[in-house]
Each structure stands twice: as C-alpha cells, then as structure tokens.
Design a protein around this motif. Structure first.
Motif, PDB file in Angstrom:
ATOM      1  N   LYS A 105       0.781  -1.198  -0.015  1.00  0.00           N
ATOM      2  CA  LYS A 105      -0.086   0.032   0.134  1.00  0.00           C
ATOM      3  C   LYS A 105       0.829   1.351   0.053  1.00  0.00           C
ATOM      4  N   GLU A 106       2.176   1.243   0.652  1.00  0.00           N
ATOM      5  CA  GLU A 106       2.884   2.526   0.961  1.00  0.00           C
ATOM      6  C   GLU A 106       3.481   2.729  -0.405  1.00  0.00           C
ATOM      7  N   LEU A 107       3.933   1.683  -1.193  1.00  0.00           N
ATOM      8  CA  LEU A 107       4.675   1.614  -2.645  1.00  0.00           C
ATOM      9  C   LEU A 107       3.676   2.214  -3.417  1.00  0.00           C
ATOM     10  N   VAL A 108       2.281   1.659  -3.578  1.00  0.00           N
ATOM     11  CA  VAL A 108       1.272   2.142  -4.354  1.00  0.00           C
ATOM     12  C   VAL A 108       0.936   3.777  -4.111  1.00  0.00           C
ATOM     13  N   ARG A 109       0.772   3.996  -2.875  1.00  0.00           N
ATOM     14  CA  ARG A 109       0.477   5.392  -2.309  1.00  0.00           C
ATOM     15  C   ARG A 109       1.645   6.479  -2.953  1.00  0.00           C
ATOM     16  N   ASP A 110       2.924   6.018  -2.474  1.00  0.00           N
ATOM     17  CA  ASP A 110       4.130   7.061  -2.515  1.00  0.00           C
ATOM     18  C   ASP A 110       4.858   7.040  -3.742  1.00  0.00           C
ATOM     19  N   TYR A 111       4.747   5.845  -4.499  1.00  0.00           N
ATOM     20  CA  TYR A 111       5.649   5.674  -5.694  1.00  0.00           C
ATOM     21  C   TYR A 111       5.107   5.275  -6.862  1.00  0.00           C
ATOM     22  N   HIS A 112       3.606   5.419  -6.879  1.00  0.00           N
ATOM     23  CA  HIS A 112       2.762   4.880  -7.856  1.00  0.00           C
ATOM     24  C   HIS A 112       3.284   5.169  -9.481  1.00  0.00           C
TER      25      HIS A 112
END
Length: 509
Positions: free
Chosen positions: A490-497
C-alpha cells in the motif's frame, strides 16, 4: 592508482577504501555495490603494496558459506591461501588448548521442549503458575492444550529460546534475573503476573540448559565467544596480526564486538569493517545495529567511507527501495547510484487465485526473458500456499513439472541476503500476522535483554523488505492479494505509483 581484481576495475569509491590507512575504517556499502571486490582489493594492496605477510591478515565473515566463498575468491584471484574465519571458528582456534565439546544447534530447543512438556509437571508451584498463565485447570487440560493449541506452545518455546540467546550474546549474567524482576515491577505497561511467570520459566530453562552443558563439558556458540574473549584478555592473541577485515559488520553482536576489541587491544592491528545498515535483519539473534551506527564512538582514529555505486540494480529500483528504507531516519544516509536503467522495475501483481497466478507469472517471465527466477517468502512455509500438484519442491529448487527447464529457486528473504537473481518474485505480501511485514510483535519481556531501543514501526521488517527488493538484477514482482494487500505494498502504491508498474486497477490507499 587503478586497481583491478580479475576482470573488474575498482571504481573511485572502492579504490579510496583500498588506499585509506586509518587505524579503524568503516566501509558503508550499498546493496550490490561490490563490497567483496573492495575487500579483495584491500587484501591485494596490503600484501603486494604494503608487504604485509598474508599470515598477518585475518578475514572474518558471518557464515561458513560466506567465509569459504571469500577464501576461494582470494585463492582464485591471487593464488593465495589466507585465513578467513567465521567468528566461531576463530574463537575455537583461540581456545585450541582447551578441550570442549560443541553443543548441538538443537540442544536448547530440546531442553525447553522437554522442560515445558515433562519436567514442569514435577514442579507443582511453577506448574500451577503456568496453568494460571494459560487459564487452564489441571494436567489433562494442559496436555490437551499441547495438542489443540500447539502454535501457542511453539510461540512460547521460541520466546524462551530467543530470550536466552539474547541474554547470553548481550553478556548478561545469572544475577541479572533479579534486576529483570525489579524492572518488570516498575514497567507499568507490563502484566506483572504474566511477565514474572515467563521470567521464572525462562530462568528454569536457562539453569537446566547451563547444567546440562556443564555436566557434559559442552559449550555453545556464545560461550565460545565469551571464553575466547576472556582468554585473549588474560593471555593475549596467540598469533601475529597486522590487519583484521570483517564483512557484514551490521550483523555484529555484543559478544562478537567484545572479542574483536580484545584482539585489537592485544595486537594493535588495524581494522576494516564492511557492511550495510539497510540490510541489518538479524536482531532476533542478538545482532546490535548501534555497534555499526556508532562506530566512531567505540573506536578512535576512525574513518567512514561509502561505496554507493550499485552494479546489480537499476537506478529506478534503488530510488524507490532507498527512499522506502530511509523512512526510518535512524540509519546512515546513502546516495545510491547506478548506470543501469530499467523502466518501472518493480511490478505489483494483484491476484485472486494465488496458485494459478504464481504459475502464470513464472511462465510469463520465463517466456519473455528466458531468465532464472528467485521466489522469496517471509517464512519458510510460505511457498506451500502458492503451489499445487503442478509443482515439486526439492530443497531450495522449485520444479514446474510442465516446464522443468526453468531455473526456479525458493528462499526466505533472510536466506537470500548476499545473493542475487535475474528476476525475483516476492510472495506472501498480505496484511496479516504472518504476512510481510510480519506483525508478530516482539514479546515485551524481550526488552529486558535487547540492547536495541528502536521505536520506528516495523524497522527491521522494512530493512528485510529492502533486502527482498534489491536481490534482482532486473525486475522484482510483488505477488499480492487484491483483498488484503501488505501495508508495504500500500505504501509503494501510495508514494511511488508513478515509478512502479501496477497490474489491474487498484484504489490507492
């Protein structure tokens, strides 16, 4: 001066480390930055440029496999036999005049298991406390509990083993149990009855373990290091030494550090240590990251240098992985660089049927690249949730029966450290107790014997995830359930999408 090891020419940062003559040198190495090459360059420089006899140089690595690998590379590149040890092999050599049997790796587990299942029944007072701890009525209820709640028993066994290992490798003594009891009383967020019961159980297992070793003239690995340290302190180091080189220094424990310090005091040798705090993932075995982060506090005449060019990962991957791991600011800043470019090397693949999706993904990667594939899980048994009759697992080799020519390996992330693969698939990325990150919290009682006071959420799990991301030479595929994705995903999707490839439509959380 240009250094060449085999077919590789050392880069500017690596060469600087080779030529640095500080008494105590810390080399902070990024993932895939060529730390072994730097170590080999240093050894070449010491022997051929500074004329230090190879017998007066000692290398230490943390596993038998890595120490043998370094020894073989020295032999291959320079045709030299040089001393490369594990800490335990070095300790044994220091204690060569003493006759000890080495305790088996399973001894402590066997003793704890037997104590909880059999021995405790003879101790009425302690057994009564244990029944109350688990809210059980009698012996029969306890025996049923062993069969119906074995995961809880396993958890208790592992907790006791971890406590005893941390207790020993952090140099605590028997008298410290009294201090621990007083600490439990003072800590308001502790359940005093439960923690005291645990402490008494641990103490009894510890005493039983130590008694068995004493009666059988056995020592364990921590004993070995403690005895070797004492021997060097009292008698000096038993061989000439000019230079000590330690790999994977981020995994140093206090008892290892104490041995190193006594050897240096005795010999006045120079020290070079190499490691990466981003890859410190063995806290549960007593590894103490502060010994790495506070290097200048423990040694005088120090120099800290960094090797930051990665030759494994693309610059796009290290940008995401580096920012992800540095969310915890209690680590050394690195400016990782790469000349390799690959558009969106991190792919998040959402699935509904995990078995079908893994097979489908393996075939897709292989048909596209013809590359080897490394599958990584958080736990040993994760792979069994993703394979069916189409697969066969033989040790670490995973065979897809319809396509046996595909080179597939399954490892836990812990076991993968130091390794690399053309392509990597990461599994078990669920938001669950045994997912990734694992949400099994360290029991409060372990705070009594842990030197690490870090409070950043999932700090070690974050470093473990960084290790997983950086094993690939090309792409890493994060196989993730649609309904319950890992908080890291979720963090990768949110911050580095914008920097990663996301398969299927997914609402950014």
């Amino acid at each position: 001066m240009e250094f060449k090891v085999g077919k590789y020419i050392l880069d500017e940062e690596q060469t600087k480390c080779v030529l640095e003559n500080a008494k105590h040198l810390l080399v902070v190495a990024g993932a895939g930055s060529g730390k072994t090459l730097t170590i080999l360059g240093k050894i070449y420089h010491l022997i051929y440029d500074l004329n230090i006899p190879r017998e007066e140089i000692i290398g230490i690595s943390f596993t038998k496999a890595s120490s043998l690998s370094l020894k073989e590379k020295i032999k291959k590149e320079f045709n030299l036999d040089m001393n490369v040890y594990t800490f335990h092999k070095l300790a044994l050599e220091i204690l060569q005049d003493k006759k000890y049997e080495i305790a088996s790796d399973e001894l402590l587990m066997d003793i704890v298991y037997k104590f909880l299942k059999i021995d405790i029944l003879e101790n009425k007072v302690l057994f009564k406390k244990l029944l109350k701890y688990y809210n059980l009525k009698d012996v029969k209820a306890y025996q049923r509990f062993w069969h119906t709640n074995y995961p809880e028993i396993t958890s208790l066994i592992n907790l006791i083993i971890t406590f005893i290992n941390l207790f020993k490798c952090n140099n605590y003594e028997l008298k410290d149990f009294l201090k621990f009891q007083k600490q439990i009383k003072r800590l308001t967020n502790f359940n005093y009855f439960k923690e005291k019961t645990l402490l008494i159980l641990i103490l009894n297992c510890y005493l039983t373990y130590e008694k068995y070793k004493r009666e059988n003239n056995e020592i364990d690995f921590n004993d070995m290091l403690i005895l070797a340290t004492k021997y060097v302190k009292e008698n000096g180091f038993n061989k000439p030494l000019k230079y000590l080189i330690i790999d994977e220094y981020q995994d140093t424990s206090l008892v290892r550090f104490n041995l190193v310090r006594e050897i240096l005091k005795s010999t006045k040798a120079n020290l070079m240590v190499v490691g990466d705090d981003f890859q410190s993932i063995y806290r549960f075995t007593g590894c103490e990251l502060s010994l790495f982060l506070n290097f200048t506090k423990y040694f005088s005449d120090t120099k800290i240098l960094k090797i930051q060019n990665t030759y494994r990962n693309s610059k796009e991957l290290i940008a995401v992985a580096g920012n992800f791991v540095m969310q915890n600011k209690d680590q050394m800043v690195k400016e990782l660089k790469s000349n390799k470019s690959l558009n969106k090397p991190i792919e998040i693949v959402f699935y509904q049927n995990k078995e079908n999706k893994l097979k489908e993904l393996i075939l897709e990667i292989y048909n596209k690249t013809n590359h080897e594939i490394m599958i990584l899980g958080r736990n040993n048994k994760d792979i069994y949730n993703f394979i069916n009759k189409d697969f066969k697992l033989e040790g670490e080799k995973l065979i897809l029966l319809s396509n046996p020519e595909i080179n597939i390996t399954y490892l836990t992330v812990h076991k993968s450290k130091g390794l690399e693969s053309e392509e990597v698939i990461l599994i078990n990325l669920t938001d669950d107790i045994l997912g990734f990150p694992s949400k099994l919290e360290d029991a409060k009682i372990l705070r009594l014997v842990s030197l690490d006071k870090s409070k950043f959420p999932y700090d070690e799990e974050r470093r473990l995830f960084y290790v997983a991301l950086t094993r690939t030479k090309n792409k890493v595929y994060l196989l993730t359930p649609k309904k319950n994705p890992s908080i890291f995903v979720k963090e990768l999707v949110r911050d580095y999408h914008s920097s990663i490839n996301i398969r299927y439509i997914y609402k950014i959380i």
